[in-house]
Write an enzyme that holds these catalytic residues in place. Sequence first.
Site, short mmCIF file in Angstrom:
data_model
loop_
_atom_site.label_atom_id
_atom_site.label_comp_id
_atom_site.label_asym_id
_atom_site.label_seq_id
_atom_site.Cartn_x
_atom_site.Cartn_y
_atom_site.Cartn_z
N ASP A 224 0.85 -1.19 0.00
CA ASP A 224 0.00 0.00 0.00
C ASP A 224 0.89 1.24 0.00
O ASP A 224 2.00 1.24 0.53
CB ASP A 224 -0.89 0.02 1.24
CG ASP A 224 -1.80 -1.20 1.32
OD1 ASP A 224 -2.46 -1.48 0.31
OD2 ASP A 224 -1.83 -1.85 2.37
N ASP A 267 -4.55 2.39 3.59
CA ASP A 267 -5.26 1.38 4.37
C ASP A 267 -5.14 1.71 5.86
O ASP A 267 -4.05 2.05 6.34
CB ASP A 267 -4.71 -0.02 4.10
CG ASP A 267 -5.26 -0.62 2.81
OD1 ASP A 267 -5.93 0.13 2.06
OD2 ASP A 267 -5.02 -1.80 2.55
N ARG A 322 -13.67 1.31 -3.30
CA ARG A 322 -13.11 1.51 -1.97
C ARG A 322 -12.74 2.97 -1.73
O ARG A 322 -11.58 3.32 -1.57
CB ARG A 322 -11.89 0.62 -1.74
CG ARG A 322 -12.18 -0.86 -1.84
CD ARG A 322 -10.96 -1.68 -1.46
NE ARG A 322 -11.21 -3.11 -1.61
CZ ARG A 322 -10.31 -4.06 -1.38
NH1 ARG A 322 -9.10 -3.72 -0.99
NH2 ARG A 322 -10.62 -5.34 -1.55
#
Length: 444
Positions: A224, A267, A322
């Site tokens: 990420d 995240d 998302r």
Amino acid sequence: MSTQKWHGHDIAAKVARAAAVVGCTALVLSVTGPGAQAAAGRDVARQTLPANDGWASYGTGTTGGADADASHVYTVSTWAEFKAALADGGSAPKIIKVKGTIDAVSEGCEAFAADGYDFDAYLEKYSPENWGLDTDLSGEPADSPEGLRAASAANQNKVIKAAVPANTTIIGIGGNAGFKGASLQITGVDNVIVRNLTFESPIDCFPQWDPTDGSNGNWNSEYDTAVVYGSTHVWMDHNTFTDGTHPDSAAPTYFGMLYQQHDGELDIVKGADYVTASWNVFTEHDKTILIGNSDSAATTAIDRGHLKVTFHHNLFSDLVERAPRVRFGQVDSYNNHFVANDDFAYSFGIGKESQLVAEHNAFTLPEGISAAKVLKRWNVSPLTAADNYVNGEVTDLIAVHNAEIPAETLESGAGWTPTLRTKVDPAQAVPGIVDHRAGAGRIC
């Protein structure tokens, strides 16, 4: 980035743009001096999160490295300098000023490859024709193509991840500072500020083929752009997150599936709490933001009662999904602008025990994309979704979703009311305000 107009509100948008520009100047920090002065007469690098500005202001608030002494203020322009600055002084307050674009993979993916690794050999051995789709690769020995891929991935992992300590501010100098191919790890710490940086998503040089993922197998990637893992009081502000020079649209396919080299942009997982993401741009990405990464019993025990996050005045542009997908957390999303393209799947993912409040947002959807797609139900978790506008018209997102997708009925009422907000702008004005003030180089 999309340049679509927000239909029906040209005059209001012009007024909002003018208001947004007044009093807003790009951040400039001196490389050698103490830095540009904020409106209150303080160094911008020492700015702290304002009171009541989202969940990161809760309790002790978020000050980052504002109290750093002169010996813990750094200006860096290389990956080695940046990692050294992070490591110096432990958790003592520190400010790291980033000059220019720092490339964490400047030597290229080849520099990480283990001796003997050969991608063509990997494709040959694990093709569906030769390997099938019933067995994963977890049992492969170290000297196999999968074993050598894993060793190569481990080499990359050591290099591109950077651990951010507590009481740290990382801030870009001017309008062109940032990172390419890096993964910020904000893990198990408190009190971190990240501002005014452009992040080009790291690419996984060695994605793994999983024949058992789905009916046709899939490529899975790591890394990420930024991970908030078990940390508290984190403020992400005026950053730009993008796939940049490696968009998914340019990626090849192998075994009939996209060779996916990206994971998430931001995240927030494993019991993380008290995070505010404000005035950022998230653009040109697939799986963008994940809050809570599993429904498992072990994860539930860690995440339940945590994952409190605020998103406000962010631009979510040309994303697939998302923005965010939520599990467990009390997430407040207001005054954001969502600009979709034809690849759009959904914005808000409603997951296990999520308590999402999505209010006063604006959505710009292309012709043929229904407002029913804004919400995606993964689990039955009530949410609040009021005063949201789609293409200039006030829209009840829950009602539209339930009318068009009755098999995935959503329930109204998140069960809590956000109180940690500063100014809430009229939803009609959000596109004009956010589009001209969000992102790196635009700190007011």
